[in-house]
Design a protein around this motif. Structure first.
Motif, PDB file in Angstrom:
ATOM      1  N   VAL A  55      52.574  72.017  35.279  1.00 13.08           N
ATOM      2  CA  VAL A  55      51.631  71.749  34.221  1.00 13.08           C
ATOM      3  C   VAL A  55      51.186  73.134  33.869  1.00 13.08           C
ATOM      4  O   VAL A  55      50.935  74.002  34.889  1.00 13.08           O
ATOM      5  N   PRO A  56      50.670  73.419  32.513  1.00 10.69           N
ATOM      6  CA  PRO A  56      50.217  74.851  32.502  1.00 10.69           C
ATOM      7  C   PRO A  56      48.834  74.747  32.979  1.00 10.69           C
ATOM      8  O   PRO A  56      48.206  75.931  33.440  1.00 10.69           O
ATOM      9  N   ASP A  57      47.987  73.890  33.276  1.00  7.26           N
ATOM     10  CA  ASP A  57      46.550  74.130  33.764  1.00  7.26           C
ATOM     11  C   ASP A  57      46.319  73.446  35.137  1.00  7.26           C
ATOM     12  O   ASP A  57      45.440  73.167  35.662  1.00  7.26           O
ATOM     13  N   SER A  58      47.341  73.750  35.994  1.00  4.37           N
ATOM     14  CA  SER A  58      47.449  73.152  37.244  1.00  4.37           C
ATOM     15  C   SER A  58      46.195  73.742  38.265  1.00  4.37           C
ATOM     16  O   SER A  58      45.859  72.822  38.991  1.00  4.37           O
ATOM     17  N   GLU A  59      45.823  74.833  37.919  1.00  2.00           N
ATOM     18  CA  GLU A  59      44.741  75.256  38.588  1.00  2.00           C
ATOM     19  C   GLU A  59      43.436  74.204  38.762  1.00  2.00           C
ATOM     20  O   GLU A  59      42.602  74.290  39.725  1.00  2.00           O
ATOM     21  N   ARG A  60      43.455  73.801  37.743  1.00  2.43           N
ATOM     22  CA  ARG A  60      42.207  72.794  37.474  1.00  2.43           C
ATOM     23  C   ARG A  60      42.320  71.791  38.192  1.00  2.43           C
ATOM     24  O   ARG A  60      41.280  70.916  38.357  1.00  2.43           O
ATOM     25  N   TYR A  61      43.473  71.165  38.622  1.00  2.00           N
ATOM     26  CA  TYR A  61      43.658  70.050  39.545  1.00  2.00           C
ATOM     27  C   TYR A  61      43.730  70.258  41.073  1.00  2.00           C
ATOM     28  O   TYR A  61      44.453  69.501  41.667  1.00  2.00           O
ATOM     29  N   MET A  62      43.725  71.710  41.491  1.00  2.00           N
ATOM     30  CA  MET A  62      43.860  71.845  42.822  1.00  2.00           C
ATOM     31  C   MET A  62      42.871  71.136  43.691  1.00  2.00           C
ATOM     32  O   MET A  62      41.683  71.487  43.489  1.00  2.00           O
ATOM     33  N   LEU A  63      43.224  70.850  44.941  1.00  2.00           N
ATOM     34  CA  LEU A  63      42.245  70.453  45.657  1.00  2.00           C
ATOM     35  C   LEU A  63      41.729  71.645  46.432  1.00  2.00           C
ATOM     36  O   LEU A  63      42.437  72.542  46.829  1.00  2.00           O
ATOM     37  N   ARG A  64      40.608  71.533  46.958  1.00  2.00           N
ATOM     38  CA  ARG A  64      39.757  72.254  47.535  1.00  2.00           C
ATOM     39  C   ARG A  64      39.349  71.686  48.710  1.00  2.00           C
ATOM     40  O   ARG A  64      39.060  70.712  48.894  1.00  2.00           O
ATOM     41  N   PRO A  65      39.014  72.555  49.991  1.00  2.00           N
ATOM     42  CA  PRO A  65      38.400  71.985  51.053  1.00  2.00           C
ATOM     43  C   PRO A  65      37.206  71.293  50.979  1.00  2.00           C
ATOM     44  O   PRO A  65      36.196  71.532  50.115  1.00  2.00           O
ATOM     45  N   ASN A  66      37.113  69.982  51.580  1.00  2.00           N
ATOM     46  CA  ASN A  66      36.052  68.930  51.418  1.00  2.00           C
ATOM     47  C   ASN A  66      36.177  68.074  50.269  1.00  2.00           C
ATOM     48  O   ASN A  66      35.180  67.488  50.086  1.00  2.00           O
ATOM     49  N   ASP A  67      37.556  68.082  49.904  1.00  2.00           N
ATOM     50  CA  ASP A  67      37.744  67.174  48.632  1.00  2.00           C
ATOM     51  C   ASP A  67      38.312  65.749  49.281  1.00  2.00           C
ATOM     52  O   ASP A  67      39.021  66.004  50.271  1.00  2.00           O
ATOM     53  N   ILE A  68      38.118  64.841  48.646  1.00  2.00           N
ATOM     54  CA  ILE A  68      38.670  63.409  49.165  1.00  2.00           C
ATOM     55  C   ILE A  68      38.986  62.904  48.030  1.00  2.00           C
ATOM     56  O   ILE A  68      38.607  62.955  46.828  1.00  2.00           O
ATOM     57  N   VAL A  69      40.419  62.292  47.886  1.00  2.00           N
ATOM     58  CA  VAL A  69      41.136  61.700  46.814  1.00  2.00           C
ATOM     59  C   VAL A  69      41.383  60.065  47.092  1.00  2.00           C
ATOM     60  O   VAL A  69      41.390  59.925  48.480  1.00  2.00           O
ATOM     61  N   PHE A  70      41.129  59.380  46.159  1.00  2.00           N
ATOM     62  CA  PHE A  70      41.447  57.881  46.278  1.00  2.00           C
ATOM     63  C   PHE A  70      42.459  57.438  45.635  1.00  2.00           C
ATOM     64  O   PHE A  70      42.278  57.839  44.355  1.00  2.00           O
ATOM     65  N   ALA A  71      43.215  56.435  46.120  1.00  2.00           N
ATOM     66  CA  ALA A  71      44.164  55.730  45.126  1.00  2.00           C
ATOM     67  C   ALA A  71      43.591  54.773  44.179  1.00  2.00           C
ATOM     68  O   ALA A  71      42.794  54.025  44.887  1.00  2.00           O
ATOM     69  N   ARG A  72      43.694  54.584  43.010  1.00  2.00           N
ATOM     70  CA  ARG A  72      42.528  53.948  42.009  1.00  2.00           C
ATOM     71  C   ARG A  72      43.575  52.731  41.616  1.00  2.00           C
ATOM     72  O   ARG A  72      42.935  52.031  41.098  1.00  2.00           O
ATOM     73  N   THR A  73      44.691  52.326  41.745  1.00  2.00           N
ATOM     74  CA  THR A  73      45.270  51.341  41.251  1.00  2.00           C
ATOM     75  C   THR A  73      46.670  50.949  42.161  1.00  2.00           C
ATOM     76  O   THR A  73      47.083  51.581  42.911  1.00  2.00           O
ATOM     77  N   GLY A  74      47.201  49.421  41.816  1.00  2.00           N
ATOM     78  CA  GLY A  74      48.327  48.958  42.527  1.00  2.00           C
ATOM     79  C   GLY A  74      47.981  48.579  44.151  1.00  2.00           C
ATOM     80  O   GLY A  74      46.859  48.420  44.457  1.00  2.00           O
ATOM     81  N   GLY A  75      49.072  48.371  44.706  1.00  2.00           N
ATOM     82  CA  GLY A  75      49.006  47.965  46.169  1.00  2.00           C
ATOM     83  C   GLY A  75      48.349  48.871  47.022  1.00  2.00           C
ATOM     84  O   GLY A  75      48.330  48.507  48.169  1.00  2.00           O
ATOM     85  N   SER A  76      48.451  50.254  46.490  1.00  2.00           N
ATOM     86  CA  SER A  76      47.619  51.105  47.514  1.00  2.00           C
ATOM     87  C   SER A  76      46.130  51.458  47.041  1.00  2.00           C
ATOM     88  O   SER A  76      45.761  52.592  47.716  1.00  2.00           O
ATOM     89  N   THR A  77      45.735  50.765  46.262  1.00  2.00           N
ATOM     90  CA  THR A  77      44.056  50.943  45.828  1.00  2.00           C
ATOM     91  C   THR A  77      43.206  51.040  47.232  1.00  2.00           C
ATOM     92  O   THR A  77      43.452  50.521  48.235  1.00  2.00           O
ATOM     93  N   GLY A  78      42.562  52.033  47.059  1.00  2.00           N
ATOM     94  CA  GLY A  78      41.630  52.488  48.327  1.00  2.00           C
ATOM     95  C   GLY A  78      42.141  53.574  49.274  1.00  2.00           C
ATOM     96  O   GLY A  78      41.504  54.055  49.997  1.00  2.00           O
ATOM     97  N   ARG A  79      43.602  53.592  49.366  1.00  2.00           N
ATOM     98  CA  ARG A  79      44.300  54.446  50.117  1.00  2.00           C
ATOM     99  C   ARG A  79      43.479  55.858  49.914  1.00  2.00           C
ATOM    100  O   ARG A  79      43.347  56.250  48.747  1.00  2.00           O
ATOM    101  N   ASN A  80      43.396  56.742  50.861  1.00  2.00           N
ATOM    102  CA  ASN A  80      42.734  57.925  50.660  1.00  2.00           C
ATOM    103  C   ASN A  80      43.098  59.082  51.608  1.00  2.00           C
ATOM    104  O   ASN A  80      43.698  58.922  52.778  1.00  2.00           O
ATOM    105  N   TYR A  81      42.751  60.173  51.130  1.00  2.00           N
ATOM    106  CA  TYR A  81      43.161  61.518  52.091  1.00  2.00           C
ATOM    107  C   TYR A  81      41.965  62.664  51.930  1.00  2.00           C
ATOM    108  O   TYR A  81      41.771  62.844  50.701  1.00  2.00           O
ATOM    109  N   PHE A  82      41.658  63.105  52.862  1.00  2.00           N
ATOM    110  CA  PHE A  82      40.639  64.198  52.897  1.00  2.00           C
ATOM    111  C   PHE A  82      41.194  65.578  53.214  1.00  2.00           C
ATOM    112  O   PHE A  82      42.169  65.627  54.123  1.00  2.00           O
ATOM    113  N   TYR A  83      41.011  66.584  52.374  1.00  2.00           N
ATOM    114  CA  TYR A  83      41.681  67.669  52.269  1.00  2.00           C
ATOM    115  C   TYR A  83      40.733  68.574  52.889  1.00  2.00           C
ATOM    116  O   TYR A  83      39.739  68.969  52.579  1.00  2.00           O
ATOM    117  N   ASP A  84      41.345  69.277  53.944  1.00  2.00           N
ATOM    118  CA  ASP A  84      40.723  70.356  54.667  1.00  2.00           C
ATOM    119  C   ASP A  84      41.269  71.486  54.446  1.00  2.00           C
ATOM    120  O   ASP A  84      40.703  72.735  55.138  1.00  2.00           O
TER     121      ASP A  84
END
Length: 180
Positions: A55-84
């Motif tokens: 994607v052309p603007d991938s930098e905008r979606y890069m994870l940075r330390p202390n980010d946490i992401v959550f799955a928002r839909t489907g059978g894995s709703t709530g699954r999460n990952y902390f990025y260090d």
């Protein structure tokens, strides 16, 4: 102990959705694409089937330390990952919601461990209705209430849980070696 909302522990007070783009075969010259399917139930990553994203603007979606992401839909709703920052660089996918935790407001790893707790899992299950798995949007995740102890206690709990995590990882490695 204070009751706070997740959004109040972040840098910008909100969650953001990832990039909506198809995954492509992994390529060294493209960003690694973090998808729901790459996140395991215990908050770790399955690094064996990683893909890339173009994607052309991938930098905008890069994870940075202390980010946490959550799955928002489907059978894995709530699954999460902390990025260090130790697993490599990632662009996060559209079915993930990112919150950038503010280390001045909370020990970010405390939130990592909270999001693996039974209390958190019950909160996620409360969005299930009948036979369907609930979807949780950025606003709902942002309004999630967290019982937050003082910083000294957060730091102590994180220290204890990290020590236990290292021991579990070592034991798993020993068991894998014995099995081989």
């Amino acid at each position: 102990m204070d009751i706070v909302k997740l959004k109040d522990l972040t840098v910008d007070g909100k969650g953001t959705y990832g990039v909506a783009a198809p995954a492509v075969e992994y390529q060294e010259n493209l960003p690694t694409y973090l998808r729901i399917t790459d996140i395991l139930d215990d908050g770790t990553l399955n690094l064996s089937e990683l893909k890339s994203v173009k994607v052309p603007d991938s930098e905008r979606y890069m994870l940075r330390p202390n980010d946490i992401v959550f799955a928002r839909t489907g059978g894995s709703t709530g699954r999460n990952y902390f990025y260090d920052g130790t697993d490599g660089a990632f662009v996060y996918a559209g079915f993930l919601i990112k919150f950038s935790l503010d280390p001045k407001k909370v020990n970010p790893k405390f939130i990592k461990y909270f999001c693996q707790s039974e209390q958190y899992k019950q909160w996620v299950r409360s969005f299930n209705t009948g036979s369907t798995r609930g979807n949780i949007n950025a606003q709902t995740f942002g309004n999630m209430e967290i019982a937050l102890p003082g910083r000294k206690q957060q730091d102590h709990l994180v220290s204890v849980l990290e020590s236990m995590g290292k021991k579990i990882k070592l034991n798993k490695k020993i068991n894998d070696n014995l099995a081989a």
